[in-house]
Design a protein around this motif. Structure first.
Motif, PDB file in Angstrom:
ATOM      1  N   ILE A 172       0.830  -1.291   0.158  1.00 14.23           N
ATOM      2  CA  ILE A 172      -0.052   0.016   0.129  1.00 14.23           C
ATOM      3  C   ILE A 172       0.927   1.318   0.013  1.00 14.23           C
ATOM      4  O   ILE A 172       0.654   2.230  -0.866  1.00 14.23           O
ATOM      5  N   GLY A 173       1.854   1.114   0.742  1.00 12.42           N
ATOM      6  CA  GLY A 173       3.062   2.201   0.995  1.00 12.42           C
ATOM      7  C   GLY A 173       3.708   2.618  -0.385  1.00 12.42           C
ATOM      8  O   GLY A 173       3.786   3.656  -0.775  1.00 12.42           O
ATOM      9  N   ARG A 174       4.107   1.544  -1.096  1.00 12.97           N
ATOM     10  CA  ARG A 174       4.663   1.578  -2.158  1.00 12.97           C
ATOM     11  C   ARG A 174       3.955   2.323  -3.428  1.00 12.97           C
ATOM     12  O   ARG A 174       4.333   3.366  -3.888  1.00 12.97           O
ATOM     13  N   ASP A 175       2.472   1.691  -3.290  1.00 14.19           N
ATOM     14  CA  ASP A 175       1.801   2.301  -4.444  1.00 14.19           C
ATOM     15  C   ASP A 175       1.265   3.691  -4.327  1.00 14.19           C
ATOM     16  O   ASP A 175       1.068   4.386  -5.058  1.00 14.19           O
ATOM     17  N   LEU A 176       0.910   4.009  -2.913  1.00 13.53           N
ATOM     18  CA  LEU A 176       0.649   5.418  -2.563  1.00 13.53           C
ATOM     19  C   LEU A 176       1.677   6.140  -2.968  1.00 13.53           C
ATOM     20  O   LEU A 176       1.535   7.571  -3.397  1.00 13.53           O
ATOM     21  N   LEU A 177       2.932   5.954  -2.631  1.00 15.62           N
ATOM     22  CA  LEU A 177       4.124   6.740  -3.080  1.00 15.62           C
ATOM     23  C   LEU A 177       4.247   7.350  -4.458  1.00 15.62           C
ATOM     24  O   LEU A 177       4.420   8.242  -4.848  1.00 15.62           O
ATOM     25  N   LEU A 178       4.144   6.027  -5.083  1.00 16.79           N
ATOM     26  CA  LEU A 178       4.357   6.092  -6.740  1.00 16.79           C
ATOM     27  C   LEU A 178       3.178   7.017  -7.258  1.00 16.79           C
ATOM     28  O   LEU A 178       3.377   7.769  -8.227  1.00 16.79           O
ATOM     29  N   GLU A 179       2.197   6.852  -6.691  1.00 13.81           N
ATOM     30  CA  GLU A 179       0.776   7.585  -7.257  1.00 13.81           C
ATOM     31  C   GLU A 179       0.732   9.059  -6.892  1.00 13.81           C
ATOM     32  O   GLU A 179       0.478   9.840  -7.795  1.00 13.81           O
ATOM     33  N   THR A 180       1.361   9.352  -5.693  1.00 25.37           N
ATOM     34  CA  THR A 180       1.198  10.701  -5.291  1.00 25.37           C
ATOM     35  C   THR A 180       2.544  11.639  -5.376  1.00 25.37           C
ATOM     36  O   THR A 180       2.368  12.963  -5.284  1.00 25.37           O
ATOM     37  N   LEU A 181       3.656  11.076  -5.475  1.00 32.67           N
ATOM     38  CA  LEU A 181       5.060  11.629  -5.526  1.00 32.67           C
ATOM     39  C   LEU A 181       4.981  12.722  -6.665  1.00 32.67           C
ATOM     40  O   LEU A 181       5.363  13.731  -6.510  1.00 32.67           O
ATOM     41  N   PRO A 182       4.810  12.254  -7.972  1.00 31.70           N
ATOM     42  CA  PRO A 182       4.854  13.258  -8.945  1.00 31.70           C
ATOM     43  C   PRO A 182       3.872  14.425  -8.675  1.00 31.70           C
ATOM     44  O   PRO A 182       4.445  15.749  -9.031  1.00 31.70           O
ATOM     45  N   GLY A 183       2.661  14.437  -8.257  1.00 33.85           N
ATOM     46  CA  GLY A 183       1.701  15.601  -7.934  1.00 33.85           C
ATOM     47  C   GLY A 183       2.284  16.176  -6.777  1.00 33.85           C
ATOM     48  O   GLY A 183       2.215  17.698  -6.759  1.00 33.85           O
ATOM     49  N   TYR A 184       3.087  15.641  -5.952  1.00 36.06           N
ATOM     50  CA  TYR A 184       3.637  16.465  -4.914  1.00 36.06           C
ATOM     51  C   TYR A 184       4.910  17.261  -5.257  1.00 36.06           C
ATOM     52  O   TYR A 184       4.771  18.467  -4.873  1.00 36.06           O
ATOM     53  N   ILE A 185       5.680  16.644  -6.031  1.00 40.19           N
ATOM     54  CA  ILE A 185       6.872  17.477  -6.711  1.00 40.19           C
ATOM     55  C   ILE A 185       6.528  18.492  -7.383  1.00 40.19           C
ATOM     56  O   ILE A 185       7.161  19.465  -7.400  1.00 40.19           O
TER      57      ILE A 185
END
Length: 311
Positions: A172-185
């Motif tokens: 869950i953490g892996r998928d959530l990171l990959l999903e949201t990191l681009p938008g956060y950056i």
């Protein structure tokens, strides 16, 4: 391509690292993990799961005993990374390192602001929570107190323990990171502050917390056992010696707290303050871990109904 430093230690972290390595939007410049430790009865030196993944991908590995003030810290700061991703690293990040990158986020295995600290999954199960989750948050000097980028949750089932929840939450953490990191950056995802008044904490489990109090309810003891499996493992006292209980099941039954109320060739049922538990996997003092039937056929064959644990 975003250049990252990854920091983590256990299997949970390794799952997150593998996700980043498989995504061509990111380049992992270096990995920082805890030093290799001696484990098991033979005290064999073992690499952390994160180090194993890094070496498989020829990524430089840093293992400072303490990151703050180390030569490793200076080397990391000189890499020119855009950001840092941490997941169960096990150390605080010095402010000078946080200030040296554009961003630093942590993959934390709890639904913040609940369960800040090093053992969030353990306490979620021990305390009888109905769900657990992962929060992606910004790194700040205070432990797990940064603004929240994203959250995701999953139910905690009676069949779950620390090991199974770590596996679920790592994905869950892996998928959530990959999903949201681009938008956060990019700035499209705006982090939300935590309500610090609602914060609870989950420090590492102390030896005193590992010991079972049979005056608690069967549900509380059941939660404690699976909230400490596969580590650090709950224990009680039998004939003056430590007796580890790895796994158990909730069953019906009444008796004095800690008293054996049922014994067959394959079952051993112990009463709690209310209700009872049936032991399924145990480790007597000086012996290896074993199924309850093997224990009852061996060193436990002289136990009788009415005998008590915890004394």
């Amino acid at each position: 391509m975003t250049k990252l430093i990854f920091m983590g230690t256990p299997d949970f972290s390794a799952t997150v690292l593998k996700g980043l390595l498989a995504d061509d939007r990111y380049e992992i410049l270096a990995v920082t993990t805890q030093p290799d430790r001696a484990v098991g009865r033979k005290k064999e030196i073992k690499m952390t799961p994160v180090k194993e993944v890094a070496l498989e991908h020829n990524i430089p590995v840093y293992q400072p005993e303490k990151l703050s003030g180390s030569t490793e810290l200076e080397n990391l700061m000189a890499l020119g990374a855009d950001g840092i991703v941490t997941a169960a690293f096990g150390q605080f990040l010095p402010p000078k390192l946080l200030n040296a990158v554009d961003f630093a986020v942590n993959v934390h295995a709890s639904l913040l602001p609940k369960y800040r600290g090093g053992a969030p999954i353990h306490y979620a199960i021990i305390n009888g929570e109905l769900e657990a989750g992962v929060t992606i948050m910004e790194m700040v000097k205070e432990m797990d107190a940064g603004d929240m980028v994203a959250k995701a949750s999953t139910p905690i089932l009676d069949s779950d323990n620390v090991g199974t929840m770590f596996e679920k939450l790592a994905v869950i953490g892996r998928d959530l990171l990959l999903e949201t990191l681009p938008g956060y950056i990019s700035g499209d995802i705006k982090p939300e502050p935590q309500n610090h008044d609602e914060a609870t904490f989950s420090p590492n489990i102390s030896p005193e917390e590992e010991r079972i109090d049979w005056n608690k309810s069967a549900r509380e003891i059941f939660n404690q056992i699976r909230g400490m499996y596969p580590w650090p493992v709950a224990h009680t006292i039998l004939d003056g010696n430590r007796f580890k209980i790895y796994e158990a099941q909730l069953v019906d039954g009444q008796g004095q707290a800690g008293q054996i109320i049922e014994k067959t060739k394959k079952t051993l049922v112990v009463a709690a303050e209310s209700g009872a538990i049936s032991l399924t996997s145990v480790q007597p003092a000086g012996k290896p871990r074993m199924a309850i039937a093997d224990f009852l056929n061996g060193v436990g064959r002289n136990l009788e109904v009415g005998d008590r644990f915890g004394q």
